[in-house]
Scaffold this active site. Sequence first.
Site, PDB file in Angstrom:
ATOM      1  N   GLY A  45      42.000  50.864  35.117  1.00  0.00           N
ATOM      2  CA  GLY A  45      42.786  49.902  35.881  1.00  0.00           C
ATOM      3  C   GLY A  45      42.038  48.586  35.986  1.00  0.00           C
ATOM      4  N   GLN A  50      39.991  40.328  39.321  1.00  0.00           N
ATOM      5  CA  GLN A  50      38.779  40.775  38.629  1.00  0.00           C
ATOM      6  C   GLN A  50      38.487  39.963  37.378  1.00  0.00           C
ATOM      7  OE1 GLN A  50      40.060  45.169  38.780  1.00  0.00           O
ATOM      8  NE2 GLN A  50      37.822  45.263  38.897  1.00  0.00           N
ATOM      9  N   CYS A 102      34.539  51.083  40.203  1.00  0.00           N
ATOM     10  CA  CYS A 102      35.272  49.833  40.010  1.00  0.00           C
ATOM     11  C   CYS A 102      34.511  48.986  38.996  1.00  0.00           C
ATOM     12  CB  CYS A 102      35.368  49.093  41.349  1.00  0.00           C
ATOM     13  SG  CYS A 102      36.229  47.513  41.241  1.00  0.00           S
ATOM     14  N   LEU A 103      35.233  48.389  38.056  1.00  0.00           N
ATOM     15  CA  LEU A 103      34.570  47.571  37.034  1.00  0.00           C
ATOM     16  C   LEU A 103      33.868  46.362  37.662  1.00  0.00           C
ATOM     17  CD1 LEU A 103      37.266  47.651  34.189  1.00  0.00           C
ATOM     18  CD2 LEU A 103      35.155  48.995  34.348  1.00  0.00           C
ATOM     19  N   HIS A 144      44.136  51.708  44.353  1.00  0.00           N
ATOM     20  CA  HIS A 144      42.869  50.985  44.176  1.00  0.00           C
ATOM     21  C   HIS A 144      43.141  49.573  43.632  1.00  0.00           C
ATOM     22  CE1 HIS A 144      38.503  50.809  42.719  1.00  0.00           C
ATOM     23  NE2 HIS A 144      39.070  49.779  42.116  1.00  0.00           N
ATOM     24  N   GLU A 145      44.001  49.482  42.618  1.00  0.00           N
ATOM     25  CA  GLU A 145      44.312  48.172  42.020  1.00  0.00           C
ATOM     26  C   GLU A 145      45.109  47.298  42.977  1.00  0.00           C
ATOM     27  OE1 GLU A 145      42.606  47.484  39.559  1.00  0.00           O
ATOM     28  OE2 GLU A 145      42.041  49.560  39.157  1.00  0.00           O
TER      29      GLU A 145
HETATM   30 NI    NI Z   1      38.420  48.056  41.078  1.00  0.00          NI
END
Ligand code: NI
Length: 192
Positions: A45, A50, A102-103, A144-145
């Site tokens: 995701g 981000q 999370c990225l 989350h997104e």
């Molecule tokens: Ni994230």
Amino acid sequence: MILPIYVYGMPILRTPAEDVAENSEDLQTLIDDMIETMHNAAGIGLAAPQVGRTERLFVVDLSPLAEELAEEGQTLPPQPMAFLNPEILDESETESAFEEGCLSIPDIREDVWRPERIRIRFLDRDFRPQELNLSGMIARVVQHEYDHLEGILFVDHITPFRRRLLRRRLREMARGLVDAEYPVVTAESETA
Ligand code: NI
């Protein structure tokens, strides 16, 4: 095009996203770039903040989990999916915990409690209105997104005790000390 991912500490991650008013070539390019960026980082995701953007938009691709989900009796809609101007209409009272990452927060994983089921309304990338009932892993990833669009990060959901344990690493990350296997933007790279 692969876009650099903004890391914990960058103000855009705390900025609520804004509804997308109309379709455009730029928007379609952004969606394609976000999908490519997510795949390049082996993520499932990715939300617009981000990659430093303010559009109320995220993408998911749960196809790496398709087999696992099939065993749970869940069928996935065609992946990847784009969610534009999403709105969570309802969520179950029942919650479950699962380890999230999370990225934008590389190398940290923590248990997060979330409602098990949600109902969500959104526009797909062709601006067709959609409403879906989601449960299990896809409901978790979508929540989350969705949080990213509100300026919320998964570490905001963990217990004060766990947060205290992570405080130093998060502070270092916010100062630009990050080791990620994909291009990132940190406080350090912005001032360099
Ligand atoms: Ni994230």
